[in-house]
Structures are given as structure tokens and as C-alpha cells.
Design a protein around this motif. Structure first.
Motif, PDB file in Angstrom:
ATOM      1  N   ILE A   1       0.845  -1.189   0.000  1.00 31.27           N
ATOM      2  CA  ILE A   1       0.000   0.000   0.000  1.00 31.27           C
ATOM      3  C   ILE A   1       0.880   1.239   0.000  1.00 31.27           C
ATOM      4  CG2 ILE A   1      -1.845   1.215   1.212  1.00 31.27           C
ATOM      5  CD1 ILE A   1      -2.347  -1.550   2.636  1.00 31.27           C
ATOM      6  N   GLY A   2       0.830   1.991  -1.099  1.00 34.33           N
ATOM      7  CA  GLY A   2       1.630   3.205  -1.183  1.00 34.33           C
ATOM      8  C   GLY A   2       1.009   4.306  -0.342  1.00 34.33           C
ATOM      9  N   PRO A   3       1.776   5.353  -0.045  1.00 39.14           N
ATOM     10  CA  PRO A   3       1.232   6.448   0.777  1.00 39.14           C
ATOM     11  C   PRO A   3      -0.004   7.075   0.163  1.00 39.14           C
ATOM     12  CG  PRO A   3       3.355   7.052  -0.197  1.00 39.14           C
ATOM     13  CD  PRO A   3       3.150   5.589  -0.468  1.00 39.14           C
ATOM     14  N   GLU A   4      -0.083   7.047  -1.176  1.00 36.54           N
ATOM     15  CA  GLU A   4      -1.238   7.680  -1.815  1.00 36.54           C
ATOM     16  C   GLU A   4      -2.529   6.940  -1.502  1.00 36.54           C
ATOM     17  OE1 GLU A   4       1.304   6.371  -3.424  1.00 36.54           O
ATOM     18  OE2 GLU A   4       0.567   4.793  -4.755  1.00 36.54           O
ATOM     19  N   GLU A   5      -2.438   5.635  -1.269  1.00 28.11           N
ATOM     20  CA  GLU A   5      -3.643   4.864  -0.931  1.00 28.11           C
ATOM     21  C   GLU A   5      -4.138   5.236   0.459  1.00 28.11           C
ATOM     22  OE1 GLU A   5      -5.451   3.174  -2.928  1.00 28.11           O
ATOM     23  OE2 GLU A   5      -4.013   3.313  -4.564  1.00 28.11           O
TER      24      GLU A   5
END
Ligand SMILES: Nc1ncnc2c1ncn2[C@@H]1O[C@H](COP(=O)(O)OP(=O)(O)O)[C@@H](O)[C@H]1O
Ligand SMILES: [Mg+2]
Length: 243
Positions: free
Chosen positions: A21-25
Motif C-alpha cells: 500500500i503506497g502512501p497515496e492509498e
């Protein structure tokens, strides 16, 4: 810059695998899908120089959700809905507050003179306002503008051309079901069999592609048979959708 991001990561993802899970998610937690657009927004948010982004697309394609997430998560952000907003409102706010991220919903409905004021800021980094008696006030500012509208054609062309324009297509049936399911599971903890039935019925029986119709039914649903009953009542008395 980020108000609650880390708090939110801990509380929401504390028990999950974080690796994929990237920070944007985490940042755009309420938006289902569009991981590339989320990433692009994040890049613009942390960029040294403003990159303005305009989201266009049909109703209920999550444009407002995107803007509201940023309004909630970013410091120095100001959200405004151009419908009913008055000129001095926006410009006045920008003069009186330190705004870094301006989030403009329905920007196509913004008055031409407000559009011109924004264009000027994008061009020169200077906000200016000419008051009665020809008095002018000015303010230097570095402003990121993230905007949304169903149509971009009503924007004055020079303003439109200063945005990176991203168009969200209408959902396909599969996307509609997927978004419905993930959204309803997250918000109302409904089982997949129920969420799919809601999505399927709204799309096929009610002939609606609007996630808002899904949400209305979900709020009143406890069981599978509730779905059919609620859809039937809507079909019997509800406003007919255009085919
Ligand atoms: N990709 C999505 N992720 C999460 N919610 C969505 C998505 N697409 C539509 N919705 C839901 O549909 C409704 C309308 O979305 P909204 O952002 O207001 O649409 P619009 O594009 O017209 O601004 C909201 O309740 C929103 O939660
Ligand atoms: Mg909207």
C-alpha cells in the motif's frame, strides 16, 4: 503539510500488511481505485513548483471525493464549491488566509472574473483585486489549484490550458460492481453477496450508473431480501432515469 496522514496509517493499517500500500492509498483512503491519479496528486502536492490539476468526468465519478480528501488532509487547504460562491468570497479568502492548496469544485461554474483572478495567480504568482475607486490590492502567493468539473469547455481557454487535465471515464459494469462492493464493505460492512446484488440491481434494473443510488439502498439494507424490496419500491415510485 500532511495533517493526519500518519495517525491515519496507524489506526487504519496498523494490523494489515503495509508493503503493497503506497502512501497515496492511505492519503486518498476514501477513493476506490485510480491509484495512478492518486500518485499523480501526491507528486504535485509535494512538488516544489505548483502543478495544477483539473479532474473532469461524468457525475458520480469521485471528483468531489478527491477534493474533499485533500481538504481534510492538507494544511493550508481551502475547498470551495463554485456553485453559489461569490467573487469576493474566494479572492477575499485568499487575501486574508495563507492558502497553499486551493480546491475548486465545479470550477466551470465559477464566475469569469474569478477565473481571471485565478489565471493571474497561475501566470504571475500574484493575486490582485481592483476595488471600487480603482484601488488595487495585491498579494504574492504560490498556489496549487486542484479543480473538478463535469465539463471543462466552459472554462476560459487560457485558464484551462494551465491545468494538467485528467478525464475520468464513466465506469464500466465491472468497475461499477467493484467500486460498489469495496465502498459498501468499507462504509457499511456489508457482505460481498449483498453488495454485488445492490450494484447489479442498480445498474441493470434501475438503469442507473450513479454510485449515489447504490449508497441510498445500502444504508437501508440489512439482508439480501431488503435489496430486492428496496429496488422494487424505487422502481415503482422512483424518478425514471433516462435510458
Ligand atoms: N471511485 C470511487 N471511490 C469512492 N467513492 C466513489 C467512487 N466513485 C463514486 N463514488 C461515490 O459516489 C458518490 C458521488 O461521488 P462524487 O465525488 O460526489 O462525484 P462527482 O464526480 O460528481 O463529484 C459519492 O458518494 C462517492 O463516495
Ligand atoms: Mg462533484
Amino acid at each position: 503539510m500532511f495533517k493526519n496522514l500518519f495517525k491515519k496509517i496507524d489506526s487504519v493499517f496498523g494490523i494489515q500488511e503495509e508493503s503493497d500500500i503506497g502512501p497515496e492509498e492511505k492519503f486518498f483512503f476514501d477513493v476506490v481505485g485510480y491509484s495512478d491519479i492518486k500518485k499523480l496528486f501526491m507528486k504535485s502536492i509535494v512538488s516544489k513548483e505548483p502543478v495544477h490539476i483539473l479532474l473532469t468526468g461524468p457525475p458520480a465519478s469521485s471528483k468531489t471525493v478527491f477534493l474533499l480528501e485533500m481538504a481534510e488532509e492538507l494544511n493550508d487547504a481551502y475547498y470551495l464549491d463554485s456553485v453559489g460562491a461569490s467573487g469576493p468570497g474566494m479572492v477575499g479568502h485568499l487575501f486574508e488566509n495563507d492558502t497553499k492548496y486551493l480546491l475548486v469544485d465545479e470550477i466551470d461554474k465559477m464566475k469569469k472574473n474569478d477565473q481571471a483572478a485565478l489565471l493571474n495567480v497561475m501566470e504571475t504568482g500574484i493575486l490582485s483585486e481592483t476595488k471600487l475607486k480603482g484601488k488595487t490590492r495585491q498579494k504574492k502567493m504560490k498556489l496549487w489549484i486542484f479543480a473538478a468539473s463535469n465539463e471543462a469547455t466552459r472554462l476560459i481557454p487560457p485558464l484551462r490550458s494551465r491545468f494538467m487535465e485528467l478525464h475520468l471515464e464513466e465506469y464500466s459494469f465491472d468497475e461499477f460492481i467493484e467500486i460498489t462492493s469495496r465502498l459498501l464493505k468499507k462504509r457499511y460492512h456489508l457482505e460481498r453477496i449483498i453488495t454485488e446484488r445492490i450494484g447489479y440491481s442498480v445498474w441493470n434494473k434501475m438503469k442507473s450508473k450513479d454510485i449515489r443510488d447504490v449508497i441510498k439502498i445500502a444504508k437501508l439494507t440489512r439482508s439480501l431480501s431488503d435489496v430486492d424490496w428496496l429496488v422494487d419500491v424505487q422502481m415503482k415510485y422512483g424518478r425514471r432515469k433516462d435510458p
